[in-house]
Design an enzyme around this catalytic site. Sequence first.
Site, PDB file in Angstrom:
ATOM      1  N   ASP A  93      32.785  36.329  40.250  1.00 41.86           N
ATOM      2  CA  ASP A  93      32.071  37.511  39.785  1.00 41.86           C
ATOM      3  C   ASP A  93      31.842  37.319  38.283  1.00 41.86           C
ATOM      4  O   ASP A  93      32.108  36.232  37.737  1.00 41.86           O
ATOM      5  CB  ASP A  93      32.820  38.806  40.140  1.00 41.86           C
ATOM      6  CG  ASP A  93      34.097  39.006  39.330  1.00 41.86           C
ATOM      7  OD1 ASP A  93      34.472  38.106  38.558  1.00 41.86           O
ATOM      8  OD2 ASP A  93      34.730  40.070  39.473  1.00 41.86           O
ATOM      9  N   HIS A  94      31.383  38.370  37.613  1.00 46.27           N
ATOM     10  CA  HIS A  94      31.117  38.271  36.167  1.00 46.27           C
ATOM     11  C   HIS A  94      32.381  37.935  35.381  1.00 46.27           C
ATOM     12  O   HIS A  94      32.319  37.230  34.380  1.00 46.27           O
ATOM     13  CB  HIS A  94      30.514  39.583  35.662  1.00 46.27           C
ATOM     14  CG  HIS A  94      31.348  40.789  35.998  1.00 46.27           C
ATOM     15  ND1 HIS A  94      31.480  41.242  37.310  1.00 46.27           N
ATOM     16  CD2 HIS A  94      32.114  41.598  35.235  1.00 46.27           C
ATOM     17  CE1 HIS A  94      32.272  42.292  37.313  1.00 46.27           C
ATOM     18  NE2 HIS A  94      32.680  42.534  36.075  1.00 46.27           N
TER      19      HIS A  94
ATOM     20  N   CYS B  28      37.695  35.368  39.479  1.00 44.78           N
ATOM     21  CA  CYS B  28      37.308  36.680  38.958  1.00 44.78           C
ATOM     22  C   CYS B  28      38.175  36.939  37.731  1.00 44.78           C
ATOM     23  O   CYS B  28      38.791  36.013  37.208  1.00 44.78           O
ATOM     24  CB  CYS B  28      37.399  37.776  40.028  1.00 44.78           C
ATOM     25  SG  CYS B  28      39.040  38.108  40.700  1.00 44.78           S
ATOM     26  N   GLY B  29      38.219  38.164  37.247  1.00 44.45           N
ATOM     27  CA  GLY B  29      38.991  38.431  36.037  1.00 44.45           C
ATOM     28  C   GLY B  29      40.463  38.105  36.216  1.00 44.45           C
ATOM     29  O   GLY B  29      41.078  37.437  35.388  1.00 44.45           O
ATOM     30  N   THR B  30      41.015  38.573  37.313  1.00 46.72           N
ATOM     31  CA  THR B  30      42.440  38.339  37.605  1.00 46.72           C
ATOM     32  C   THR B  30      42.678  37.327  38.705  1.00 46.72           C
ATOM     33  O   THR B  30      43.799  36.851  38.868  1.00 46.72           O
ATOM     34  CB  THR B  30      43.095  39.654  38.073  1.00 46.72           C
ATOM     35  OG1 THR B  30      42.402  40.086  39.255  1.00 46.72           O
ATOM     36  CG2 THR B  30      43.026  40.733  37.003  1.00 46.72           C
ATOM     37  N   GLY B  31      41.689  37.077  39.533  1.00 47.35           N
ATOM     38  CA  GLY B  31      41.852  36.263  40.743  1.00 47.35           C
ATOM     39  C   GLY B  31      42.338  37.094  41.920  1.00 47.35           C
ATOM     40  O   GLY B  31      42.300  36.641  43.069  1.00 47.35           O
ATOM     41  N   ILE B  32      42.775  38.314  41.644  1.00 43.78           N
ATOM     42  CA  ILE B  32      43.390  39.124  42.708  1.00 43.78           C
ATOM     43  C   ILE B  32      42.350  39.619  43.713  1.00 43.78           C
ATOM     44  O   ILE B  32      42.514  39.473  44.926  1.00 43.78           O
ATOM     45  CB  ILE B  32      44.169  40.309  42.100  1.00 43.78           C
ATOM     46  CG1 ILE B  32      45.326  39.799  41.238  1.00 43.78           C
ATOM     47  CG2 ILE B  32      44.705  41.215  43.209  1.00 43.78           C
ATOM     48  CD1 ILE B  32      46.011  40.888  40.411  1.00 43.78           C
ATOM     49  N   GLY B  33      41.277  40.211  43.200  1.00 40.77           N
ATOM     50  CA  GLY B  33      40.248  40.722  44.110  1.00 40.77           C
ATOM     51  C   GLY B  33      39.679  39.621  44.985  1.00 40.77           C
ATOM     52  O   GLY B  33      39.510  39.787  46.204  1.00 40.77           O
ATOM     53  N   MET B  34      39.404  38.492  44.377  1.00 41.61           N
ATOM     54  CA  MET B  34      38.861  37.355  45.131  1.00 41.61           C
ATOM     55  C   MET B  34      39.842  36.900  46.206  1.00 41.61           C
ATOM     56  O   MET B  34      39.445  36.601  47.343  1.00 41.61           O
ATOM     57  CB  MET B  34      38.564  36.185  44.190  1.00 41.61           C
ATOM     58  CG  MET B  34      37.318  36.358  43.371  1.00 41.61           C
ATOM     59  SD  MET B  34      35.845  36.445  44.426  1.00 41.61           S
ATOM     60  CE  MET B  34      34.554  36.139  43.209  1.00 41.61           C
TER      61      MET B  34
ATOM     62  N   HIS C 144      52.752  23.057  50.861  1.00 40.86           N
ATOM     63  CA  HIS C 144      53.471  23.930  51.797  1.00 40.86           C
ATOM     64  C   HIS C 144      52.557  24.829  52.634  1.00 40.86           C
ATOM     65  O   HIS C 144      52.851  25.087  53.795  1.00 40.86           O
ATOM     66  CB  HIS C 144      54.453  24.829  51.035  1.00 40.86           C
ATOM     67  CG  HIS C 144      55.587  24.079  50.409  1.00 40.86           C
ATOM     68  ND1 HIS C 144      56.766  24.673  50.046  1.00 40.86           N
ATOM     69  CD2 HIS C 144      55.719  22.772  50.079  1.00 40.86           C
ATOM     70  CE1 HIS C 144      57.587  23.770  49.511  1.00 40.86           C
ATOM     71  NE2 HIS C 144      56.963  22.598  49.520  1.00 40.86           N
TER      72      HIS C 144
ATOM     73  N   ARG D  84      57.748  20.711  58.726  1.00 37.79           N
ATOM     74  CA  ARG D  84      58.177  22.107  58.884  1.00 37.79           C
ATOM     75  C   ARG D  84      57.135  23.081  58.342  1.00 37.79           C
ATOM     76  O   ARG D  84      57.029  24.222  58.804  1.00 37.79           O
ATOM     77  CB  ARG D  84      59.530  22.334  58.207  1.00 37.79           C
ATOM     78  CG  ARG D  84      59.515  22.239  56.700  1.00 37.79           C
ATOM     79  CD  ARG D  84      60.926  22.327  56.122  1.00 37.79           C
ATOM     80  NE  ARG D  84      60.920  22.398  54.667  1.00 37.79           N
ATOM     81  CZ  ARG D  84      60.716  21.359  53.855  1.00 37.79           C
ATOM     82  NH1 ARG D  84      60.479  20.161  54.367  1.00 37.79           N
ATOM     83  NH2 ARG D  84      60.753  21.506  52.547  1.00 37.79           N
ATOM     84  N   HIS D  85      56.334  22.613  57.379  1.00 36.88           N
ATOM     85  CA  HIS D  85      55.314  23.491  56.811  1.00 36.88           C
ATOM     86  C   HIS D  85      54.181  23.733  57.814  1.00 36.88           C
ATOM     87  O   HIS D  85      53.575  24.803  57.823  1.00 36.88           O
ATOM     88  CB  HIS D  85      54.768  22.900  55.510  1.00 36.88           C
ATOM     89  CG  HIS D  85      55.837  22.651  54.494  1.00 36.88           C
ATOM     90  ND1 HIS D  85      56.597  23.662  53.970  1.00 36.88           N
ATOM     91  CD2 HIS D  85      56.300  21.500  53.942  1.00 36.88           C
ATOM     92  CE1 HIS D  85      57.474  23.152  53.119  1.00 36.88           C
ATOM     93  NE2 HIS D  85      57.318  21.839  53.091  1.00 36.88           N
TER      94      HIS D  85
HETATM   95  C1  RB5 Z   1      36.018  43.036  37.183  1.00 34.06           C
HETATM   96  O1  RB5 Z   1      36.108  43.909  36.094  1.00 34.06           O
HETATM   97  C2  RB5 Z   1      37.393  42.765  37.744  1.00 34.06           C
HETATM   98  O2  RB5 Z   1      37.881  43.900  38.378  1.00 34.06           O
HETATM   99  C3  RB5 Z   1      37.362  41.579  38.690  1.00 34.06           C
HETATM  100  O3  RB5 Z   1      36.879  40.465  38.020  1.00 34.06           O
HETATM  101  C4  RB5 Z   1      38.702  41.155  39.276  1.00 34.06           C
HETATM  102  O4  RB5 Z   1      39.665  41.034  38.288  1.00 34.06           O
HETATM  103  C5  RB5 Z   1      39.156  41.938  40.434  1.00 34.06           C
HETATM  104  O5  RB5 Z   1      40.208  41.713  41.012  1.00 34.06           O
END
Ligand code: RB5
Length: 158
Positions: free
Chosen positions: A8-9, A65-71, A98, A132-133
């Site tokens: 994303d951006h 993405c910004g955190t990688g979490i959403g992706m 693993h 095992r993995h």
């Molecule tokens: C965008 O502002 C941000 O929410 C996105 O890049 C990402 O971090 C979501 O998990």
Amino acid sequence: MKIALGSDHGGFRLKEEIKRLLDSLQLAYEDFGCTCEDSVDYPDYALPVAEKVAAGEFDRGILVCGTGIGMSIAANKIPGVRCALVHDTFSARATREHNDSNILALGERVVGPGLALDIVKVWLETEFQGGRHARRVEKLKQIEARYAGVKQGGSVTN
Ligand code: RB5
């Protein structure tokens, strides 16, 4: 090895750096967007990459993405995807050895570009250890199969 890329951006600039790295390593890739730093929604860019990897059209995927979490959350909704959110090289190696992770998620706002590119290199170079993995990855697939078709909030009884 063919690699599908998406961001994303919030991950656009790091994705561009990753493309330069893949060029220097002479690895084939396709960029599924986004194409600039205008605000977009990360699930829209996680989905095509995850689908292509799950379908076997690409060997690996990298999502930023910004955190990688959403992706990582979005990619892991697609059956067959094992997406690992990684911010250090130890985890990059371990998740290949693993978990046989097939998608790497990175947070551009979390790691600097130097570390991020090292993570990408280690993750691409490391082989799954099997043994095992493999049994544990098989259990992940069983969970996926068990919940296939179950609606949100639903459960299975057997
Ligand atoms: C965008 O502002 C941000 O929410 C996105 O890049 C990402 O971090 C979501 O998990």
